[in-house]
Design a protein around this motif. Structure first.
Motif, short mmCIF file in Angstrom:
data_model
loop_
_atom_site.label_atom_id
_atom_site.label_comp_id
_atom_site.label_asym_id
_atom_site.label_seq_id
_atom_site.Cartn_x
_atom_site.Cartn_y
_atom_site.Cartn_z
N ARG A 76 -39.17 -5.65 35.99
CA ARG A 76 -39.53 -6.71 35.04
C ARG A 76 -38.54 -6.63 33.90
NH1 ARG A 76 -45.08 -5.35 33.29
NH2 ARG A 76 -45.45 -6.00 35.42
N HIS A 77 -37.87 -7.76 33.62
CA HIS A 77 -36.86 -7.78 32.56
C HIS A 77 -37.18 -8.96 31.64
CE1 HIS A 77 -33.14 -7.52 30.44
NE2 HIS A 77 -32.69 -8.65 30.91
N VAL A 78 -37.44 -8.65 30.37
CA VAL A 78 -37.75 -9.69 29.40
C VAL A 78 -36.44 -10.40 29.05
CG1 VAL A 78 -38.69 -10.18 27.11
CG2 VAL A 78 -39.68 -8.35 28.50
N LEU A 79 -36.43 -11.73 29.17
CA LEU A 79 -35.20 -12.49 28.96
C LEU A 79 -34.93 -12.76 27.48
CD1 LEU A 79 -35.47 -14.98 31.91
CD2 LEU A 79 -34.11 -12.92 31.76
N ARG A 80 -35.93 -13.12 26.73
CA ARG A 80 -35.79 -13.33 25.30
C ARG A 80 -36.90 -12.55 24.61
NH1 ARG A 80 -34.56 -19.08 26.85
NH2 ARG A 80 -36.75 -19.09 27.34
N GLY A 81 -36.76 -12.40 23.34
CA GLY A 81 -37.74 -11.63 22.60
C GLY A 81 -39.13 -12.23 22.57
N GLY A 82 -39.26 -13.52 22.81
CA GLY A 82 -40.57 -14.16 22.73
C GLY A 82 -40.98 -14.35 21.28
N HIS A 83 -42.22 -14.41 21.01
CA HIS A 83 -42.73 -14.61 19.65
C HIS A 83 -42.74 -13.28 18.90
CE1 HIS A 83 -45.01 -16.15 16.32
NE2 HIS A 83 -45.88 -15.16 16.48
N ARG A 84 -42.10 -13.28 17.74
CA ARG A 84 -42.12 -12.10 16.88
C ARG A 84 -42.87 -12.46 15.60
NH1 ARG A 84 -36.25 -9.70 16.32
NH2 ARG A 84 -37.47 -8.24 15.09
N PRO A 85 -43.80 -11.64 15.18
CA PRO A 85 -44.56 -11.97 13.97
C PRO A 85 -43.68 -11.90 12.73
CG PRO A 85 -45.11 -9.78 14.73
CD PRO A 85 -44.22 -10.39 15.78
N GLY A 86 -44.08 -12.60 11.69
CA GLY A 86 -43.33 -12.62 10.45
C GLY A 86 -42.58 -13.93 10.29
N PHE A 87 -41.65 -13.97 9.36
CA PHE A 87 -40.86 -15.18 9.16
C PHE A 87 -39.46 -14.82 8.72
CE2 PHE A 87 -43.08 -14.26 5.28
CZ PHE A 87 -42.11 -14.38 4.30
N VAL A 88 -38.53 -15.76 8.90
CA VAL A 88 -37.13 -15.54 8.58
C VAL A 88 -36.61 -16.79 7.86
CG1 VAL A 88 -34.82 -15.16 9.52
CG2 VAL A 88 -36.77 -14.04 10.57
N PHE A 89 -35.91 -16.58 6.78
CA PHE A 89 -35.20 -17.67 6.11
C PHE A 89 -33.73 -17.54 6.46
CE2 PHE A 89 -38.72 -16.92 3.09
CZ PHE A 89 -39.30 -18.18 3.16
N ARG A 90 -33.15 -18.61 6.93
CA ARG A 90 -31.72 -18.63 7.23
C ARG A 90 -31.11 -19.85 6.54
NH1 ARG A 90 -33.55 -17.26 12.68
NH2 ARG A 90 -33.02 -15.09 13.03
N GLY A 91 -29.93 -19.67 6.08
CA GLY A 91 -29.27 -20.79 5.44
C GLY A 91 -27.83 -20.46 5.11
N GLY A 92 -27.21 -21.37 4.46
CA GLY A 92 -25.84 -21.15 4.06
C GLY A 92 -25.15 -22.47 3.80
N ASN A 93 -23.90 -22.36 3.33
CA ASN A 93 -23.06 -23.54 3.18
C ASN A 93 -21.82 -23.30 4.03
OD1 ASN A 93 -21.59 -21.72 1.74
ND2 ASN A 93 -22.07 -22.59 -0.28
N GLY A 94 -20.79 -23.96 3.78
CA GLY A 94 -19.59 -23.85 4.63
C GLY A 94 -18.97 -22.47 4.66
N ASN A 95 -19.02 -21.73 3.55
CA ASN A 95 -18.34 -20.44 3.49
C ASN A 95 -19.29 -19.25 3.46
OD1 ASN A 95 -15.94 -21.82 3.33
ND2 ASN A 95 -15.96 -21.89 1.10
N PHE A 96 -20.54 -19.51 3.23
CA PHE A 96 -21.47 -18.41 3.01
C PHE A 96 -22.74 -18.65 3.82
CE2 PHE A 96 -25.07 -16.75 0.57
CZ PHE A 96 -24.74 -15.42 0.53
N SER A 97 -23.24 -17.61 4.50
CA SER A 97 -24.51 -17.73 5.22
C SER A 97 -25.38 -16.53 4.86
CB SER A 97 -24.28 -17.80 6.72
OG SER A 97 -23.75 -16.60 7.21
N TYR A 98 -26.68 -16.76 4.92
CA TYR A 98 -27.61 -15.69 4.60
C TYR A 98 -28.79 -15.72 5.56
CZ TYR A 98 -30.37 -19.29 2.31
OH TYR A 98 -31.09 -20.40 2.04
N SER A 99 -29.45 -14.59 5.66
CA SER A 99 -30.65 -14.47 6.47
C SER A 99 -31.58 -13.49 5.78
CB SER A 99 -30.29 -13.98 7.87
OG SER A 99 -31.44 -13.72 8.61
N PHE A 100 -32.82 -13.88 5.57
CA PHE A 100 -33.79 -13.04 4.92
C PHE A 100 -35.08 -13.14 5.70
CE2 PHE A 100 -37.34 -12.69 1.92
CZ PHE A 100 -37.14 -11.41 1.49
N GLY A 101 -35.64 -12.02 6.09
CA GLY A 101 -36.86 -12.06 6.89
C GLY A 101 -37.81 -10.95 6.57
#
Length: 139
Positions: free
Chosen positions: A112-137
């Protein structure tokens, strides 16, 4: 030394009568010598010559494997193909999409091999502009 011991043991058995009694028994319903030498005997299993039925278990059909997996909790079973006696398929398990290898003779899940992580609890903020990206979770 071994030959002398074996000869002594054989002579002792013959003198006690253990081997002499077996050889002196009369032959009851013994077949004639000429019919035994001319008859051809072919030993065949109880299933005959069919190679597909020769094994202890035959490969189960797809719908039986699907029903077996469905009872184990797998849903959305698809892309089922037979590879060297094992079924390789994609399904949805309780942890998300999985790739399963199932024994075609017993229906047991071999890997049995899990293909994707599935549902993970919590939340993540992702964003950015042309030169800068961020991720906060928070998990």
């Amino acid at each position: 030394m071994k030959n002398a011991f074996a000869t002594t043991a054989l002579a002792a058995m013959l003198s006690m009568g253990t081997l002499a009694g077996a050889s002196a028994m009369p032959a009851v319903n013994a077949p004639a010598a000429d019919t035994a030498s001319t008859a051809k005997v072919e030993l065949v299993g109880h299933r005959g010559h069919n190679n597909a039925q020769r094994g202890h278990h035959r490969i189960m059909p797809r719908h039986v494997i699907k029903r077996h997996l469905h009872r184990q909790g797998f849903r959305n079973i698809r892309n089922m193909r037979l590879v060297r006696g094992d079924y390789v398929l994609l399904a949805r398990g309780y942890r998300g999409p999985v790739r399963l290898v199932v024994d075609g003779r017993s229906g047991r899940v071999l890997s049995r091999h899990v293909l994707r992580g599935g549902h993970r609890p919590g939340f993540v903020f992702r964003g950015g502009n042309g030169n800068f990206s961020y991720s906060f979770g928070i998990r």
